[in-house]
Design an enzyme around this catalytic site. Sequence first.
Site, PDB file in Angstrom:
ATOM      1  N   CYS A  89       0.681  -1.321   0.151  1.00  0.00           N
ATOM      2  CA  CYS A  89       0.138   0.017  -0.272  1.00  0.00           C
ATOM      3  C   CYS A  89       0.970   1.472   0.348  1.00  0.00           C
ATOM      4  CB  CYS A  89      -0.941   0.354   1.270  1.00  0.00           C
ATOM      5  SG  CYS A  89      -2.535   1.025   0.149  1.00  0.00           S
TER       6      CYS A  89
ATOM      7  N   ARG B  59      -6.909   6.306  -0.022  1.00  0.00           N
ATOM      8  CA  ARG B  59      -7.155   6.853  -1.084  1.00  0.00           C
ATOM      9  C   ARG B  59      -6.594   7.650  -1.912  1.00  0.00           C
ATOM     10  NH1 ARG B  59     -10.844   8.766   2.218  1.00  0.00           N
ATOM     11  NH2 ARG B  59     -10.991   8.585   4.310  1.00  0.00           N
TER      12      ARG B  59
ATOM     13  N   HIS C  30      -3.961  -5.278   0.266  1.00  0.00           N
ATOM     14  CA  HIS C  30      -3.285  -5.461   1.886  1.00  0.00           C
ATOM     15  C   HIS C  30      -3.078  -7.384   1.596  1.00  0.00           C
ATOM     16  CE1 HIS C  30      -2.574  -1.828   3.728  1.00  0.00           C
ATOM     17  NE2 HIS C  30      -3.437  -1.702   2.551  1.00  0.00           N
TER      18      HIS C  30
ATOM     19  N   GLU D  40      -1.509  -8.876   3.202  1.00  0.00           N
ATOM     20  CA  GLU D  40      -1.655  -9.510   4.688  1.00  0.00           C
ATOM     21  C   GLU D  40      -2.398  -9.848   5.505  1.00  0.00           C
ATOM     22  OE1 GLU D  40      -0.970  -6.071   3.628  1.00  0.00           O
ATOM     23  OE2 GLU D  40      -1.813  -5.469   5.482  1.00  0.00           O
TER      24      GLU D  40
HETATM   25  N1  GLN Z   1      -2.385   6.536   2.589  1.00  0.00           N
HETATM   26  C1  GLN Z   1      -2.087   5.762   1.419  1.00  0.00           C
HETATM   27  C2  GLN Z   1      -3.856   5.786   0.539  1.00  0.00           C
HETATM   28  O1  GLN Z   1      -4.520   6.741   1.308  1.00  0.00           O
HETATM   29  C3  GLN Z   1      -1.735   4.557   1.556  1.00  0.00           C
HETATM   30  C4  GLN Z   1      -2.495   3.627   2.677  1.00  0.00           C
HETATM   31  C5  GLN Z   1      -2.083   2.348   3.041  1.00  0.00           C
HETATM   32  O2  GLN Z   1      -1.091   2.217   3.452  1.00  0.00           O
HETATM   33  N2  GLN Z   1      -3.097   1.672   3.499  1.00  0.00           N
HETATM   34  O3  GLN Z   1      -3.730   6.056  -0.403  1.00  0.00           O
END
Ligand code: GLN
Length: 536
Positions: A382, A463, A508, A510
């Site tokens: 992410c 986001r 994700h 995980e």
């Molecule tokens: N802050 C980033 C986003 O909103 C990554 C989010 C995350 O790592 N879960 O896209």
Amino acid sequence: MTKYIFVTGGVTSSLGKGIISASLAKLLQSRGYRVTIQKFDPYINIDPGTLNPYEHGECYVTEDGAETDLDLGHYERFLNTPTSKANNITTGRIYQNVINMEREGKFLGKTVQVVPHITDEIKRNFRILGESGDYDIVITELGGTVGDIESLPYIEAVRQFRWEVGSGNSLVIHLTLIPFLAAAGELKTKPTQHSVKMLLEYGIQPDILVCRTEHHLNTDIRKKIALFCNVNINAVIESIDAPSIYDVPLLMLKEQLDKTVLTKLKLPHKVEPELVNWKSFLGRLKNPTSEVRIGLVGKYVELPDAYKSIVESFIHAGATNESKVKVEYIPSEMLTPGNAVERLKGLHGVLVAPGFGERGFEGKIEAIRYVRENNIPFFGICLGMQCAVVEFGRNVLGLKNASSTEMNPETPHPVINMMEEQKKVVNKGGTMRLGAYGCELKKGSKAEKFYGKTRISERHRHRYEFNNDYLKDYENAGLLPTGFNPENNLVEIVELKNHPFFVGAQFHPELKSTVANPHPLFINFVAASMAYARKQ
Ligand code: GLN
């Protein structure tokens, strides 16, 4: 009819109600029962999605996009069945539902009160999964400790619920602590007695006591607990400290927790527990033939619970590879161009963690530059993937001051940009791109090789996204986007050409690794790290 088990906690918090619930569920599942676990949390947030990880650890995301308590991760990792929004309820959600009904005029002019309106709504939620017809047994874990003011409506709801479903259809397991006083050389039962008395005051006689302890409970102690807490001696279950959470189902089996539960619920014992695969996993976990050191670069590393699912995924993938994965926590804010080499040397792989906000962002970029240039296996999740894109933009494509607009809204090269649909979002809670989405993998990519197929589904919580205006530049320079959402073409995976393992995932992975199904990206990342270690 569905049977209901409630798990309450006494004496202190952090006794591991989630692991006990998951272990019992595993044993019941292994005897052929259809089981699910739900968690009720007594705080007022509608869900834990808006909580800082320092408060309650990682926020776990379900297939249907609910932001939930990290215990749901344990439930899925143990049972290998998905949970959903219905598996995690907070006081905030209960009140929100009741207040919405009040505004709709559903209470016909009555005064709306904790009893009966809040307790009725709690009881309705106790039943939702049971009434789906999908489960024989629903285990409900109550967050908090008996005696907390905020837990009271839940305890009262359990009391009423038990009366309503009648005997033999529900039971209460109370998890308590039997402390060992070193000076006296004794295990002490008094805190447990007090905690059971408190439950009795609220009208609940627990059926089973699971006693957390650092030393074995002898027959005398068990008798004493049974006598003073009104339970059968076989309902006093020892839960001794275990080397790994994955040992707990077998410890509970030895204590016959599953048999006692089934007898009390008047359910047939069916078959003996089928735990062949679980035991073989434990065998591999406990007998590694090698060791790898993997750095986890993140902003919340002081609190390992913030990365719970990642750490557990390493345990699953390590067992698959028969290798012990030693995770070294590296605070990303500490990394600078001057010290990255020093801080990261000796590692066989580096994972850059998910996260939000500016703190530690530049440190993550530094870590990635180091592993990219030195052919050290890298896995970005992410925000970790987004950092890899920024790093490559700055240092390979020469895009000066390239960044994510999350960190620098004024960047001349917004290689990571806010998703279109997110631009109109005002509220923070539950509004990210959440839950499972499909992803199409490029034929011939490493990702396709790891997964062994081209169509996958993974869970998301973000986001911001790779900015497709830069797609061709990245592809031509060797950071290949190899996974796309088939509906809107969002980039979900990037991988570096000519590197032993350099993979960034916008999702994700995980959240989907379980004991029965370790995640292919983690398995291959650990394997690449082992290969790197062998060459050192
Ligand atoms: N802050 C980033 C986003 O909103 C990554 C989010 C995350 O790592 N879960 O896209």
